[in-house]
Motif scaffolding. Structure first.
Motif, PDB file in Angstrom:
ATOM      1  N   PRO A   8       0.788  -1.251   0.000  1.00  0.00           N
ATOM      2  CA  PRO A   8       0.000   0.000   0.000  1.00  0.00           C
ATOM      3  C   PRO A   8       0.808   1.283   0.000  1.00  0.00           C
ATOM      4  O   PRO A   8       0.462   2.236  -0.702  1.00  0.00           O
ATOM      5  N   ARG A  58      -6.503   1.294  -3.838  1.00  0.00           N
ATOM      6  CA  ARG A  58      -6.593  -0.054  -3.263  1.00  0.00           C
ATOM      7  C   ARG A  58      -7.257  -1.046  -4.214  1.00  0.00           C
ATOM      8  O   ARG A  58      -6.801  -2.183  -4.361  1.00  0.00           O
ATOM      9  N   LYS A  81      -5.462  -4.352  -5.608  1.00  0.00           N
ATOM     10  CA  LYS A  81      -6.006  -5.690  -5.365  1.00  0.00           C
ATOM     11  C   LYS A  81      -6.141  -6.451  -6.679  1.00  0.00           C
ATOM     12  O   LYS A  81      -5.830  -7.655  -6.753  1.00  0.00           O
ATOM     13  N   THR A 134      -2.431  -6.861   4.350  1.00  0.00           N
ATOM     14  CA  THR A 134      -3.218  -6.630   3.132  1.00  0.00           C
ATOM     15  C   THR A 134      -2.735  -7.532   2.008  1.00  0.00           C
ATOM     16  O   THR A 134      -3.525  -8.288   1.415  1.00  0.00           O
TER      17      THR A 134
END
Length: 318
Positions: free
Chosen positions: A80, A90, A94, A148
Motif C-alpha cells: 500500500p 486499493r 487488489k 493486506t
C-alpha cells in the motif's frame, strides 16, 4: 492452493527461482520502472510480453533440469505505501494481485510436470527502502501493514508468500504473524551488506533466531537475497544449527555494495559461469538448500550455470 499444505521444497525437491526481474526489465528490456516497481510494467503490452518471456524462460529451464519452479509474482513494490506513491488506489492494487496469481496459474498449467512442480509465490517487499531503511516498524506495525498483501495472496490462491529483501527482524516477525493468521506458508529472505550483516547492523544468525524465537519457528524457511556470495559465504562458514533453517539463495551477480548498486547506471551482470561455481561452495555449507535463483543483475544464464554446477558436483560426488 495446489501446494499450500505440501511445499515440494520442504520435501527435498530441488527448485529454481527466477533471477533479477527488475534489473532485466530496466537494463535489458529498456522498460522504465518507477520506484523499481515491476508490476508497473504490466500496464503496457511491451512490459507484459517482456515478463511473460522472462518467466517462460525460467519455466523451461526448470523443466529441462527436472527441477521445480518457485514462480514469483512481480509484486515486490506492490504494497500500500509504495502503491500510494505511484498513484494506485486499493481496488486497482487488489486487481494486480488477483491477475498476477492467475497468470502464474496459467503458466503452471502449461509447463508443470511430475518431476518439476510449480509453486505460486506471492512476493512481499519491505515497507521502507530495501537497502537502507529510514523507518523501522515494530512487529505489530509490520503485521498491520503487510496483512493486506498476505490476505490477498491467500485469498487468490497463491501457494505461499515470501518477504524478500528484509533488512531487520521485527518487520519479518510481523509478516510471519500475518501469514500465520491467514494460514499460508511464509518464507523470510534477508539481505546483507558486504560485511555479511543486515543493513540494521545485526548478524544474519541473530535475525533468523529472533524471528524463530518470536514466532515459534512458524516461517517455513529462510533465504538470503540481494547480496553477492562473497558477501555472506564467510558467515555461513561459521556454521551452527541456524544455517539449517536456510533453504534458499538468490544472490546478486555483482560484488558492488547496495549503495553502489543504487547509483549504478549500467548493469553489472558479473560472470555467470563463476556465479554457478560459487554456488557449489555455498551448497556445501547449507545442507538443507533446495531453492536457488538470482537477484540483481542475474538472468537465465546465471541460473543455468547454477544448474550445471550442481550437476557437475553431483557427478563428482557419485
Amino acid at each position: 492452493m495446489k501446494y499450500r499444505n505440501a511445499l515440494p521444497q520442504m520435501k527435498e525437491q530441488q527448485m529454481l527461482a527466477d533471477g533479477g526481474l527488475e534489473t532485466t526489465l530496466v537494463f535489458q528490456e529498456g522498460i522504465e520502472l518507477p520506484l523499481f516497481a515491476a508490476f508497473k510494467a504490466l500496464e503496457h503490452e511491451k512490459g507484459v510480453e517482456a515478463i511473460d518471456r522472462y518467466m517462460r524462460g525460467f519455466a523451461e529451464l526448470a523443466v529441462r533440469n527436472r527441477r521445480g519452479f518457485v514462480m514469483d509474482t512481480p509484486t515486490w513494490r506492490a504494497s500500500p505505501r509504495w502503491a500510494a506513491e505511484l498513484g494506485i488506489d486499493r481496488d486497482r492494487l487488489k486487481a494486480v494481485h488477483r491477475d498476477v496469481v492467475a497468470t502464474l496459474a496459467e503458466l503452471r498449467d502449461k509447463y508443470e510436470t511430475p518431476a518439476s512442480p510449480f509453486v505460486i509465490n506471492g512476493v512481499i517487499g519491505p515497507h521502507c527502502d530495501g537497502y537502507s531503511p529510514t523507518e523501522i516498524l515494530t512487529a505489530a506495525e509490520a503485521k498491520a501493514y503487510h496483512h493486506t498483501q498476505v490476505d490477498w495472496f491467500a485469498g487468490f490462491g497463491a501457494d505461499m508468500v515470501s518477504a524478500i529483501t528484509m533488512t531487520y527482524a521485527d518487520e519479518a516477525i510481523g509478516i510471519v504473524n500475518a501469514a500465520r493468521e491467514a494460514d499460508i506458508p511464509v518464507v523470510i529472505s534477508f539481505t546483507v551488506e558486504t560485511d555479511g550483516r543486515l543493513p540494521s547492523g545485526h548478524s544474519l544468525q541473530s535475525a533468523i533466531e529472533k524471528v524463530d524465537d518470536a514466532t515459534n519457528g512458524a516461517a517455513a524457511y529462510f533465504m538470503i537475497n540481494c547480496a553477492h556470495p562473497d558477501h555472506f559465504r564467510h558467515v555461513l562458514e561459521q556454521g551452527g544449527d541456524w544455517t539449517l533453517r536456510i533453504r534458499g539463495l538468490r544472490a546478486n551477480a555483482s560484488r558492488l555494495s547496495h549503495a553502489e548498486l543504487d547509483e549504478a547506471e549500467e548493469l553489472d551482470d558479473g560472470n555467470p559461469q563463476e556465479f554457478g561455481q560459487l554456488h557449489q561452495q555455498l551448497a556445501r555449507l547449507l545442507p538443507n538448500l533446495t531453492v536457488i535463483g538470482g537477484c540483481c543483475g542475474t538472468d537465465h544464464r546465471h541460473v543455468d550455470h547454477v544448474c550445471k554446477a550442481a550437476h557437475d558436483d553431483a557427478v563428482a560426488v557419485a
